[in-house]
Design a protein around this motif. Structure first.
Motif, PDB file in Angstrom:
ATOM      1  N   TYR A  35     -20.218 -52.494 -19.152  1.00 47.31           N
ATOM      2  CA  TYR A  35     -20.648 -53.850 -19.455  1.00 47.31           C
ATOM      3  C   TYR A  35     -21.195 -54.561 -18.234  1.00 47.31           C
ATOM      4  N   ALA A  63     -25.554 -54.995 -23.121  1.00 46.70           N
ATOM      5  CA  ALA A  63     -25.077 -53.816 -23.849  1.00 46.70           C
ATOM      6  C   ALA A  63     -25.653 -53.780 -25.258  1.00 46.70           C
ATOM      7  N   ALA A  64     -25.734 -54.946 -25.910  1.00 46.55           N
ATOM      8  CA  ALA A  64     -26.256 -55.003 -27.276  1.00 46.55           C
ATOM      9  C   ALA A  64     -27.741 -54.651 -27.321  1.00 46.55           C
ATOM     10  N   THR A  67     -28.237 -50.898 -26.911  1.00 46.41           N
ATOM     11  CA  THR A  67     -27.826 -50.105 -28.072  1.00 46.41           C
ATOM     12  C   THR A  67     -28.519 -50.549 -29.359  1.00 46.41           C
ATOM     13  N   THR A  69     -28.387 -53.290 -30.986  1.00 49.34           N
ATOM     14  CA  THR A  69     -27.473 -53.950 -31.931  1.00 49.34           C
ATOM     15  C   THR A  69     -27.393 -55.459 -31.670  1.00 49.34           C
ATOM     16  N   THR A  73     -24.689 -57.956 -33.302  1.00 52.27           N
ATOM     17  CA  THR A  73     -23.719 -58.476 -32.347  1.00 52.27           C
ATOM     18  C   THR A  73     -23.690 -60.000 -32.396  1.00 52.27           C
ATOM     19  N   ASP A 119     -20.663 -55.637 -37.510  1.00 56.60           N
ATOM     20  CA  ASP A 119     -20.630 -55.105 -36.145  1.00 56.60           C
ATOM     21  C   ASP A 119     -21.139 -53.666 -36.097  1.00 56.60           C
ATOM     22  N   THR A 123     -20.204 -52.438 -31.315  1.00 56.37           N
ATOM     23  CA  THR A 123     -20.476 -53.053 -30.014  1.00 56.37           C
ATOM     24  C   THR A 123     -19.449 -54.133 -29.689  1.00 56.37           C
ATOM     25  N   ASN A 126     -15.836 -52.642 -29.203  1.00 55.11           N
ATOM     26  CA  ASN A 126     -15.679 -52.053 -27.874  1.00 55.11           C
ATOM     27  C   ASN A 126     -15.553 -53.137 -26.805  1.00 55.11           C
TER      28      ASN A 126
END
Length: 234
Positions: A35, A63-64, A67, A69, A73, A119, A123, A126
């Motif tokens: 992260y 991070a989102a 990925t 997402t 997210t 979710d 993401t 985690n």
């Protein structure tokens, strides 16, 4: 919502905080690095945020994006933010400094009931586990709020929160919006999302929040400064 058992555990944890030290597990080190890793050019947060909750919100955003997402997210974080407004127990539970591993797992499982459906890629799950590992679940409310700022900025929005002692009329809000929209922080290509909050405790004047910046022009702040000046002088 959150059970009385979880609330009781949180209360016990708070009471024993001074006599108990919890070391983060080694597994967290590699987890949090994911992260906190430097953001790629296309995953860099749209605005700089400050404070530890801002750092975590920025890391989650990165991070989102990486990925793919981000949208899911954002929906999950909005759902979590709404839980804080619905469940008065949540803040007390999350701020307990020495929750056991079992308590943390129970909290995350409870939160997932509100985010699991949206979710994608787990993401947010985690991320919650990363917060729990580092005893930072108490930051979640601030992370939710600052993540919302990042999403607004990514859509070209800047949130303008004007706090006044009484409700402001539309004409006054429009004048403030016009003035702030010309500032270098907002920029001509962005749009303002204006919210007027009422807090009688400020006595008069305004507290203006633009994104992650705060300008305190309230009467209460001026009185506090005057009192400090008089105290220091005497």
């Amino acid at each position: 919502m959150f059970s009385n058992r979880a609330l009781l555990s949180a209360s016990r944890a708070t009471a024993t905080a001074s006599s108990r030290v919890v070391a983060p597990r080694a597994a967290f080190t590699s987890q949090i690095r994911n992260y906190a890793a430097p953001a790629a050019a296309d995953s860099k947060p749209p605005v700089a945020l400050y404070g530890l909750d801002g750092t975590y919100a920025s890391a989650l955003y990165t991070a989102a994006v990486k990925t793919s997402t981000l949208d899911s997210t954002a929906k999950a974080m909005q759902a979590l933010n709404e839980v804080y407004h619905k469940d008065a127990k949540l803040g007390t539970i999350m701020l307990a400094p020495t929750l056991s591993a079992e308590d943390k797992s129970s909290i995350i499982a409870e939160l997932q009931k509100h985010t699991g459906g949206v979710d994608k890629g787990d993401t947010v799950k985690n991320f919650l586990e990363a917060l729990a590992e580092n005893n930072r679940l108490g930051l979640l409310k601030g992370v939710c709020e600052k993540f919302s700022l990042l999403m607004g900025a990514s859509r070209g929005e800047v949130e303008l929160i004007v706090t006044s002692a009484t409700q402001l009329d539309g004409k006054t809000l429009q004048r403030l919006e016009t003035a702030v929209s010309k500032s270098s922080y907002v920029g001509g290509a962005k749009k303002l999302k204006v919210t007027n909050k009422v807090n009688p405790d400020i006595l008069g004047g305004l507290v203006v929040e633009i994104g992650d910046r705060t300008i305190d022009l309230s009467v209460s702040a001026k009185i506090a400064k005057m009192n400090k000046l008089l105290t220091d002088t005497l």
